[in-house]
Design a protein around this motif. Sequence first.
Motif, short mmCIF file in Angstrom:
data_model
loop_
_atom_site.label_atom_id
_atom_site.label_comp_id
_atom_site.label_asym_id
_atom_site.label_seq_id
_atom_site.Cartn_x
_atom_site.Cartn_y
_atom_site.Cartn_z
N LEU A 113 0.84 -1.19 0.00
CA LEU A 113 0.00 0.00 0.00
C LEU A 113 0.88 1.25 0.00
O LEU A 113 1.91 1.29 0.67
CB LEU A 113 -0.90 0.03 1.24
CG LEU A 113 -2.02 -0.99 1.32
CD1 LEU A 113 -2.72 -0.88 2.68
CD2 LEU A 113 -3.02 -0.81 0.19
N THR A 114 0.47 2.25 -0.73
CA THR A 114 1.09 3.57 -0.64
C THR A 114 0.47 4.27 0.56
O THR A 114 -0.45 3.74 1.21
CB THR A 114 0.80 4.39 -1.92
OG1 THR A 114 -0.63 4.57 -2.00
CG2 THR A 114 1.33 3.69 -3.16
N ALA A 115 0.93 5.48 0.84
CA ALA A 115 0.33 6.25 1.93
C ALA A 115 -1.16 6.47 1.65
O ALA A 115 -2.01 6.36 2.55
CB ALA A 115 1.05 7.58 2.09
N GLU A 116 -1.49 6.75 0.37
CA GLU A 116 -2.90 6.94 -0.01
C GLU A 116 -3.69 5.64 0.15
O GLU A 116 -4.84 5.63 0.57
CB GLU A 116 -2.99 7.45 -1.46
CG GLU A 116 -4.39 7.77 -1.90
CD GLU A 116 -5.00 9.00 -1.24
OE1 GLU A 116 -6.23 9.14 -1.27
OE2 GLU A 116 -4.25 9.83 -0.71
N GLY A 117 -3.05 4.51 -0.18
CA GLY A 117 -3.69 3.21 -0.02
C GLY A 117 -3.93 2.88 1.45
O GLY A 117 -4.98 2.34 1.81
N ALA A 118 -2.95 3.20 2.30
CA ALA A 118 -3.12 2.97 3.74
C ALA A 118 -4.24 3.83 4.28
O ALA A 118 -5.02 3.38 5.13
CB ALA A 118 -1.81 3.26 4.46
N LYS A 119 -4.35 5.07 3.78
CA LYS A 119 -5.45 5.95 4.20
C LYS A 119 -6.79 5.36 3.76
O LYS A 119 -7.76 5.37 4.52
CB LYS A 119 -5.24 7.33 3.60
CG LYS A 119 -6.28 8.36 4.00
CD LYS A 119 -5.98 9.70 3.36
CE LYS A 119 -7.04 10.72 3.61
NZ LYS A 119 -8.37 10.37 3.15
N ALA A 120 -6.85 4.83 2.53
CA ALA A 120 -8.08 4.20 2.04
C ALA A 120 -8.44 2.99 2.90
O ALA A 120 -9.61 2.76 3.21
CB ALA A 120 -7.93 3.80 0.57
N GLY A 121 -7.43 2.21 3.29
CA GLY A 121 -7.67 1.06 4.16
C GLY A 121 -8.21 1.49 5.51
O GLY A 121 -9.18 0.91 6.02
N ALA A 122 -7.60 2.51 6.10
CA ALA A 122 -8.08 3.02 7.39
C ALA A 122 -9.50 3.54 7.26
O ALA A 122 -10.32 3.36 8.17
CB ALA A 122 -7.14 4.13 7.89
N ASP A 123 -9.80 4.14 6.12
CA ASP A 123 -11.15 4.66 5.87
C ASP A 123 -12.17 3.52 5.81
O ASP A 123 -13.29 3.64 6.31
CB ASP A 123 -11.15 5.47 4.57
CG ASP A 123 -12.34 6.39 4.45
OD1 ASP A 123 -12.78 6.95 5.48
OD2 ASP A 123 -12.83 6.57 3.33
N ILE A 124 -11.77 2.41 5.19
CA ILE A 124 -12.66 1.23 5.14
C ILE A 124 -13.02 0.79 6.55
O ILE A 124 -14.18 0.54 6.87
CB ILE A 124 -11.99 0.07 4.37
CG1 ILE A 124 -11.97 0.37 2.87
CG2 ILE A 124 -12.72 -1.25 4.63
CD1 ILE A 124 -11.14 -0.62 2.06
N PHE A 125 -12.01 0.69 7.42
CA PHE A 125 -12.26 0.23 8.78
C PHE A 125 -13.12 1.23 9.55
O PHE A 125 -14.06 0.85 10.24
CB PHE A 125 -10.94 -0.04 9.52
CG PHE A 125 -10.17 -1.18 8.95
CD1 PHE A 125 -10.63 -2.48 9.05
CD2 PHE A 125 -8.98 -0.96 8.28
CE1 PHE A 125 -9.93 -3.54 8.50
CE2 PHE A 125 -8.26 -2.01 7.74
CZ PHE A 125 -8.74 -3.30 7.85
N SER A 126 -12.82 2.51 9.40
CA SER A 126 -13.58 3.54 10.10
C SER A 126 -15.04 3.55 9.65
O SER A 126 -15.96 3.56 10.49
CB SER A 126 -12.94 4.91 9.84
OG SER A 126 -13.72 5.93 10.40
#
Length: 163
Positions: A113-126
């Motif tokens: 994951l890129t930083a943007e991908g990690a943010k998208a992943g965190a967004d999924i969980f949130s």
Amino acid sequence: MVRKLDEAPAAPATVLLPYESEALADLVRISGLLNSLEFQRKIVGDSVIPDDPNAFSAIYALATAGSLRPGVLATKLHVSAPTASRLVEKLSCAGLVRRIADPDDSRASLVALTAEGAKAGADIFSKGDIMMDALLADWQPHDRIALTSLLSRLADAMLSDRR
């Protein structure tokens, strides 16, 4: 060419799951809903995740497992290697993943994951947490606690009983 039909189209039949266990039938139903593109779109909404049936699962897999070889990602997603390769390319073009060298084998690569991908992943969980809270909003606190406890026990039993 016009195809002749034997009869007028019928309304889709409701599929009854022939399990004796109502719990298993409900779990299969829930699993189907969780894996549906419609449900996943409710969670990701207007995010940067491409509109691909496997994109949500790929981001989830990489967010929970870390960097993976493309073949391992394909296995986790239950897709072919070419399908995984096309998905990685879509996610890469969206800026969500990148290919990096495998530190254990310089001939191989990993998908990370890129930083943007990690943010998208965190967004999924949130967003998943927010949706779960909304689904259980009218449940009594003791029912929510019981559900969490029982699902944890079931998950542990399923993990310890891999056959």
